[in-house]
Enzyme design. Structure first.
Site, PDB file in Angstrom:
ATOM      1  N   SER A  93      13.633  47.593   1.753  1.00 16.29           N
ATOM      2  CA  SER A  93      14.994  47.991   2.097  1.00 16.29           C
ATOM      3  C   SER A  93      15.029  48.442   3.556  1.00 16.29           C
ATOM      4  O   SER A  93      14.005  48.891   4.100  1.00 16.29           O
ATOM      5  CB  SER A  93      15.459  49.147   1.205  1.00 16.29           C
ATOM      6  OG  SER A  93      16.680  49.712   1.665  1.00 16.29           O
ATOM      7  N   TYR A 127      14.194  57.254  -2.702  1.00 13.63           N
ATOM      8  CA  TYR A 127      14.381  55.803  -2.542  1.00 13.63           C
ATOM      9  C   TYR A 127      13.721  55.330  -1.241  1.00 13.63           C
ATOM     10  O   TYR A 127      12.978  54.344  -1.228  1.00 13.63           O
ATOM     11  CB  TYR A 127      15.871  55.473  -2.527  1.00 13.63           C
ATOM     12  CG  TYR A 127      16.180  53.996  -2.382  1.00 13.63           C
ATOM     13  CD1 TYR A 127      16.205  53.163  -3.502  1.00 13.63           C
ATOM     14  CD2 TYR A 127      16.447  53.434  -1.137  1.00 13.63           C
ATOM     15  CE1 TYR A 127      16.477  51.813  -3.382  1.00 13.63           C
ATOM     16  CE2 TYR A 127      16.719  52.085  -1.003  1.00 13.63           C
ATOM     17  CZ  TYR A 127      16.741  51.281  -2.123  1.00 13.63           C
ATOM     18  OH  TYR A 127      17.014  49.938  -1.999  1.00 13.63           O
TER      19      TYR A 127
END
Length: 263
Positions: free
Chosen positions: A155, A169
């Site tokens: 990501s 995350y």
């Protein structure tokens, strides 16, 4: 001469895609299936996984099989590896795509002080530990036969500060980038390559959990002024899964509309 991702002229190779029932995972599975790969569709939602497998099987091309798997369960992951080997000769491509987003009911993020031990453990179990276990299970056979592709979905939040992201995350995605580099380096000249794809904002069920305020703020940072589409990520995964990517390893490919331009 082979085209960039054409696997149809070869004996069909087999690809595993985790989180394959979601928007991004299903786009990747379809793309690889179209390129001629057998597909192992892995997802916690067994019904949706089987529906996708049935959809692909109708087209009478390479095989597609569904596996219901909770990536939090280490014993279940070990059982999946056995089940996979009972159905397919070997794994040629492993795409670790499964992921989760944890947020408040209104879609707002958890700041550091609100991240619980349980949330931290859950995030890392699915987004880092499970990919590690699957890489450890399948990389040796890729090395032994002299060809293999590991593609880990990271990501932009694993590359730089993203206001909409959570600490756990971002930590998991940064971890998978580091892990991928190590796998690539240790593979040396075995024919196994390992790379990451780092998407920015992509239209999906995962991104839809963000609040309207977070989405609006995120859009300001995208020079192309739009979200990405799952098919645009799948195309990059398809390249990294192909023979044409044979000199690309240990890389993180940013697919984010220009929102992160690494030096």
């Amino acid at each position: 001469m082979l085209s960039m991702i054409d696997n149809k002229t070869l004996s069909p190779r087999t690809a595993i895609v985790t989180g394959a029932a979601g928007a991004l995972g299903s786009a990747i599975a379809r793309h690889l299936h179209d390129a001629g790969f057998h597909i192992a569709i892995v997802d916690r939602d067994g019904d949706r996984a089987h529906a996708l497998a049935d959809e692909l099987a109708i087209e009478s091309r390479p095989n597609a099989r569904a596996y219901a798997l909770d990536l939090v369960d280490r014993a279940a992951i070990a059982s999946f590896v056995d089940d996979f080997h009972a159905d397919f000769e070997s794994c040629d491509v492993l795409v670790n795509n499964a992921g989760i987003n944890l947020a408040h009911p209104d879609g707002s993020k958890f700041p550091l002080e609100e991240v619980t031990d349980e949330g931290w453990d859950l995030m890392l179990s699915i987004s880092l530990t499970a990919p590690f276990l699957l890489c450890r299970a399948f990389a040796p056979e890729m090395k032994a036969k002299g060809w293999g592709r590991i593609v880990n979905i990271a990501s932009r939040a694993g590359r730089t500060y993203v206001p909409a992201s959570n600490v756990h995350y971002s930590a998991a995605k940064a971890g998978i980038i580091g892990m991928t580099r190590m796998i690539a380096g240790e593979a040396e000249a075995t024919g196994l390559t390992a790379n990451c794809v780092a998407p920015g904002r992509v239209d999906s069920a995962l991104s839809s959990t963000n609040s309207a305020a977070i989405v609006a703020e995120s859009m300001k940072s995208i020079p192309m002024a739009r979200s990405g589409q799952a098919s645009e990520i799948a195309t990059v995964v398809g390249f990294l899964a192909s023979d044409a990517s044979s000199y690309v390893t240990g890389a993180t490919i940013d697919v984010n509309g220009g929102s992160f331009m690494a030096s």
